[in-house]
Design a protein around this motif. Structure first.
Motif, mmCIF file in Angstrom:
data_model
loop_
_atom_site.group_PDB
_atom_site.id
_atom_site.type_symbol
_atom_site.label_atom_id
_atom_site.label_comp_id
_atom_site.label_asym_id
_atom_site.label_seq_id
_atom_site.Cartn_x
_atom_site.Cartn_y
_atom_site.Cartn_z
ATOM 1 N N THR A 179 38.964 40.523 44.097
ATOM 2 C CA THR A 179 37.590 40.028 44.167
ATOM 3 C C THR A 179 37.460 38.991 45.274
ATOM 4 O OG1 THR A 179 38.097 38.236 42.655
ATOM 5 C CG2 THR A 179 37.311 40.273 41.681
ATOM 6 N N GLY A 180 38.587 38.447 45.727
ATOM 7 C CA GLY A 180 38.543 37.372 46.725
ATOM 8 C C GLY A 180 38.441 36.005 46.071
ATOM 9 N N LEU A 181 38.148 35.972 44.766
ATOM 10 C CA LEU A 181 38.162 34.706 44.032
ATOM 11 C C LEU A 181 39.618 34.453 43.644
ATOM 12 C CD1 LEU A 181 35.121 35.388 41.661
ATOM 13 C CD2 LEU A 181 35.098 34.273 43.885
ATOM 14 N N TYR A 182 40.202 33.399 44.207
ATOM 15 C CA TYR A 182 41.647 33.197 44.027
ATOM 16 C C TYR A 182 42.032 33.075 42.555
ATOM 17 C CZ TYR A 182 42.681 32.536 49.008
ATOM 18 O OH TYR A 182 42.867 32.716 50.351
ATOM 19 N N ILE A 183 41.210 32.350 41.785
ATOM 20 C CA ILE A 183 41.568 32.133 40.378
ATOM 21 C C ILE A 183 41.572 33.452 39.620
ATOM 22 C CG2 ILE A 183 40.796 31.058 38.235
ATOM 23 C CD1 ILE A 183 39.933 28.666 39.829
ATOM 24 N N LEU A 184 40.533 34.232 39.835
ATOM 25 C CA LEU A 184 40.419 35.509 39.144
ATOM 26 C C LEU A 184 41.518 36.468 39.604
ATOM 27 C CD1 LEU A 184 38.553 36.708 37.066
ATOM 28 C CD2 LEU A 184 37.165 37.666 38.904
ATOM 29 N N ASP A 185 41.734 36.540 40.913
ATOM 30 C CA ASP A 185 42.758 37.446 41.437
ATOM 31 C C ASP A 185 44.149 37.043 40.949
ATOM 32 O OD1 ASP A 185 40.776 38.782 42.677
ATOM 33 O OD2 ASP A 185 41.269 38.153 44.725
ATOM 34 N N SER A 186 44.401 35.727 40.872
ATOM 35 C CA SER A 186 45.707 35.277 40.371
ATOM 36 C C SER A 186 45.883 35.702 38.932
ATOM 37 C CB SER A 186 45.828 33.762 40.454
ATOM 38 O OG SER A 186 45.589 33.314 41.741
ATOM 39 N N LEU A 187 44.820 35.582 38.138
ATOM 40 C CA LEU A 187 44.887 35.979 36.731
ATOM 41 C C LEU A 187 45.130 37.473 36.626
ATOM 42 C CD1 LEU A 187 42.021 33.927 35.046
ATOM 43 C CD2 LEU A 187 44.437 33.903 34.411
ATOM 44 N N LEU A 188 44.388 38.244 37.420
ATOM 45 C CA LEU A 188 44.495 39.699 37.345
ATOM 46 C C LEU A 188 45.878 40.189 37.751
ATOM 47 C CD1 LEU A 188 41.005 40.764 38.777
ATOM 48 C CD2 LEU A 188 41.790 40.896 36.405
#
Lengths: 335, 538
Positions: A179-188
């Motif tokens: 998604t480019g959102l670091y927090i979300l991508d790290s979680l995923l």
């Protein structure tokens, strides 16, 4: 209701086209020769000409606009003069950073603002009310630039608790771009190291950005809640012996939050714009950084791309706010 | 009722959890990396390059990465403008100055494993010339390139061009790129321009790792570098280079002071004194070859009168410019070309204010005072605005009223290149920095009579047949001593003709921690670092 929604979407699209025309005209009346800027100060005339041709800047203005619009309807935002690649690729790179920052700030502003607002309203004219009012007033009146630097001086320079500058520890590679959102991508991707680092890097800029909106939301919640607490049905609720907490949370707050929702929608737009300034201080690689360079280079496609995207997001958020009314307020649903 | 409470509790808990997790994870993030910590050099630069393609890049922001990822046939040695071998081990120049033969270093490999050879040199230059953007103009003398054998490459020139070696040593357009990387990434015969936009495949001591747009570029040590990695008492070689793009000078200062940066390139001039007093921080201040000057419109009265121009020359308070406007971060120019360039005339006068002489010259000119003149500078160039204001005060003393106007460069250009030369401002401030180390890059575009706008930047319409002749001859002269003599003569003539007010060369100011060892500033590679020779000693 559906009709109304469709009408809103249609109007939004017309407004977006209006934005393209306005920004196109505004950016072209600014004196300057983007081809020369892009070719570099020591470029020879022939090279400037070739850049001008490549980007279609040699054509008359109305024709340039028509070409831009016909490309736009095919989903093509044109090529950026400054980065020399498609604007859409640039936006995919830069926008998520701004979105992540704005979302985090909105979340902080809403949660903090409502909490402060409730505290203020419940303890009206007590010290806690005065304190939250001072904080809110500060939030509205303190310049973001100054606040950011002060927070950095305290939490980064003096205490060393939080990192500063960028979105992630530079020794780490960003998480896989989903998604480019670091927090979300790290979680995923279950990348805990980048998750921790990206949250830590987000705190200071998000708090800085949230501060002004937090003040507005908290003032709004307080006023609206105080109004609601004067209503007859609240007296009834108290009269039938309900606990004060329940009166507040179940009966008063739900109604008091309707105007607050409107404000949050509008604030999101403000935060999106405010993010541009915060990005400069925190060296946050978002749309603000990109827009600044686009403006400096008179990169028309870049400027219009940024404006369109920001406008689009603002409209979507306000549509969502309208939809939220439906869930909060049964009266609107009934209409 | 309960649901709302539950919801609130849920969000409260979630928030607490997220905050807690961030603190814990943030704390965890550090120790895990201590197992094998690479020696990292972190540099802050305010500017991000537009592209990394060596064929098109022509901006200061790309210099730092290009210098260490790519290599050239020849380079500038240490802190000088002397040419030394890089990928070529030696070279010969034919007596007519038309053929340059380079003998190449053997056993060199590109970062992708492709062997480096004469074909790769030919391929790189032909690609850059075919794309014909950015730096391509510097190579217009090239007629053809021949790969004689694996280790020998020949450049045939259209006409003698004595600055050819300095041009080959400059950063722009000269790096040798892996032909395999280009051919395997070419789409729609674009010469791999789309791919090379954010990839680099060279032979240098550092390999390109990633470019996070708007944030940073990472490079890593090329363990197979042909030069090897000699031990040094200075400290450890640098394993990883991170170039961070930080536009705000205050942010650069804070992160430097906190130790998150090793080098900051853009500390505000106002902060330099304070920052350099801090323990462990070192200010590196070196002269640049970036000249700032004012050109007279020599076609228009009264500035067609040499006495008036000379009166202005003596009226200007040069000392105040250096001390008060530039706060000491500049040196006064000596003649029209930058001090330090090969061929610079070191015997020229350095001017200082002499109002008496200025008044005498005004009187001798026969021009009736008061006269009105216009000074124009480019918007945003604050130092040139202050110079204008100083000049205004100085000229008032000799009966000249100066009006100051600021315009964007495009509008200045429109006025200097207008057919009607009276449109051109009386005095125009401008700046120049050399692309390569040869005084020719200063004198030819700005003082040869064939270079009046719109051809090039002779924006004062200076023309002296003797100067033209000297510059033409020097271009074809291969003997350095003879060539420099011609250039020195030309500079003397330009100063005698009072074609310009030569103001100052800014200094480059770079702040770094004292644990960074071995940095050597090169006046042509202004925004780049000799990272291969640099060491970290913490």
């Amino acid at each position: 209701m559906l009709n109304q929604l469709l009408r809103r979407i249609l109007l939004s699209l017309i407004a977006l086209i209006g934005i393209t025309l306005l920004v196109f005209i505004l950016s072209h009346v600014v004196p300057g020769d983007p081809a020369r800027l892009a070719a570099g100060p020591q470029a020879r005339e022939a090279q400037v000409e070739s850049v001008r041709k490549e980007y279609g800047l040699d054509k008359p203005l109305p024709q340039q606009y028509l070409i831009y619009m016909s490309d736009l309807f095919q989903g093509n935002l044109g090529k950026s003069l400054q980065s020399r690649r498609p604007v859409s690729e640039d936006l995919v790179d830069y926008f998520p950073a701004t979105l992540e920052l704005t979302l985090a700030a909105t979340l902080l502003a809403v949660i903090g603002g409502i909490a402060f607002g409730i505290l203020s309203a419940v303890h009206k004219n007590e010290w806690i009310d005065h304190l939250t009012r001072v904080i809110s007033l500060g939030g509205v009146s303190i310049p973001v630039f100054w606040l950011g630097l002060v927070l950095v001086l305290i939490f980064y320079r003096a205490l060393g608790w939080l990192p500063f500058g960028g979105r992630l520890d530079p020794s780490l590679s960003p998480p896989v771009h989903i998604t480019g959102l670091y927090i979300l991508d790290s979680l995923l991707t279950a990348n805990w190291q980048t998750l921790g680092s990206s949250i830590a890097y987000l705190i200071l800029p998000a708090v800085t950005l949230a501060f002004s909106s937090l003040g507005v939301v908290s003032r709004m919640t307080r006023a609206s809640l105080l109004d609601t607490l004067q209503e007859d049905y609240i007296r009834t609720a108290r009269g039938k012996g309900l606990q004060e907490r329940l009166v507040l949370m179940r009966h008063a707050l739900k109604n008091a939050l309707i105007p607050v929702t409107t404000i949050v929608g509008l604030q999101f737009g403000g935060l999106l714009g405010g993010a541009f300034l915060v990005e400069v201080i925190f060296s946050w690689p978002g749309l603000g950084t990109y827009a600044m360079k686009a403006i400096m280079f008179l990169d028309y496609n870049g400027i219009i791309g940024v404006t369109l995207l920001t406008g689009l997001v603002f409209m979507i958020v306000n549509l969502l706010v309208d939809l939220t009314y439906l869930t909060i307020d049964p009266r609107i649903r009934a209409q | 009722m309960v649901t709302i409470q539950k919801k609130l509790r849920f969000w409260g808990m979630l928030l607490t959890f997220v905050l807690l997790a961030s603190v814990i994870l943030g704390a965890c993030a550090q120790p895990t990396s201590t197992s094998v910590t690479p020696v990292t050099l972190t540099i802050a630069d305010a500017l991000q390059p537009s592209s990394l393609d060596i064929a098109t890049e022509y901006e200061a922001a790309a210099m730092a990465v290009n210098r260490v990822v790519y290599e050239r046939l020849v380079r500038y040695k240490g802190n000088s403008t002397e040419i030394e071998p890089e990928l070529a081990s030696s070279w010969d120049v034919s007596t007519d100055g038309l053929t340059y033969t380079f003998h190449l270093r053997q056993g060199v490999k590109f970062h992708d494993g492709t062997p480096f050879n004469a074909e790769a040199v030919k391929f790189s230059f032909e690609r850059m010339l075919a794309i014909n953007q950015g730096p391509a103009w510097m190579f217009s003398a090239i007629d053809s390139i021949q790969a004689v054998d694996d280790n020998t490459v020949k450049f045939i020139l259209k006409q003698p061009f004595s600055a050819f070696l300095p041009v080959l040593a400059n950063i722009w357009g000269t790096g040798i790129i892996s032909p395999t990387a280009v051919t395997s990434n070419t789409v729609n015969s674009d010469n791999a321009q789309a791919y090379m936009q954010d990839h680099m495949v060279g032979t240098g001591p550092y390999k390109f790792v990633e470019w996070v747009h708007g944030d940073h570029i990472t490079l890593e040590r090329n363990m197979d570098y042909w030069g090897g990695w000699p031990e040094s008492a200075d400290g450890k070689p640098i394993d990883k280079v991170v170039i961070r793009f930080i536009t705000e000078p205050a942010t650069q200062r804070l992160t430097l002071e906190q130790g998150d940066l090793d080098i900051a390139m853009n500390i505000s001039v106002d902060d330099l004194a304070a920052v350099s007093k801090e323990a462990g921080l070192v200010l590196v201040e070196e002269p640049s070859m970036m000249g700032t000057y004012i050109r007279f419109n020599m076609t228009k009265a009264p500035l067609d009168n040499k006495n008036v121009r000379e009166a202005i020359r003596y009226a200007l308070d040069y000392k105040s410019i250096i001390d008060k406007i530039m706060l000491g971060h500049a040196v006064e120019m000596q003649g029209p070309a930058a001090i330090g360039l090969p061929g610079h005339n070191d015997n020229l006068p350095v001017f200082s204010q002499d109002l008496q002489k200025a008044k005498e010259l005004m009187a001798a000119s026969g021009v009736q005072t008061p006269i009105n003149l216009e000074y124009v500078y480019e918007t945003g160039q604050e130092d040139r605005r202050m110079v204008g204001e100083l000049l205004q005060a100085n000229l008032a003393e000799i009966g000249i009223n100066l009006t100051i106007h600021t315009l964007p460069w495009e509008s200045i250009w429109a006025r200097v290149s207008a057919e009607d030369k009276s449109q051109t401002p009386d005095l125009t401030a401008n700046g120049w920095w050399p692309d390569y180390a040869d005084v020719q890059d200063y004198l030819y575009p700005m003082y040869h009579s064939s270079q009046w706008p719109p051809a090039s930047l002779n924006i004062g319409f200076y023309g002296n047949p003797q100067v033209d002749q000297l510059l033409d001859q020097a271009l074809a002269e291969n003997d350095a001593t003879a060539r420099n003599a011609m250039y020195e003569k030309a500079q003397q003539l330009i100063v005698d003709d009072v074609a310009s007010l030569d103001l100052y060369q800014k200094t480059m100011t770079i702040m770094m921690h004292d644990w960074v060892k071995g940095f050597v500033y090169n006046p042509i590679y202004t925004e780049a670092f000799n990272i291969y020779d640099m060491r970290i000693s913490k």
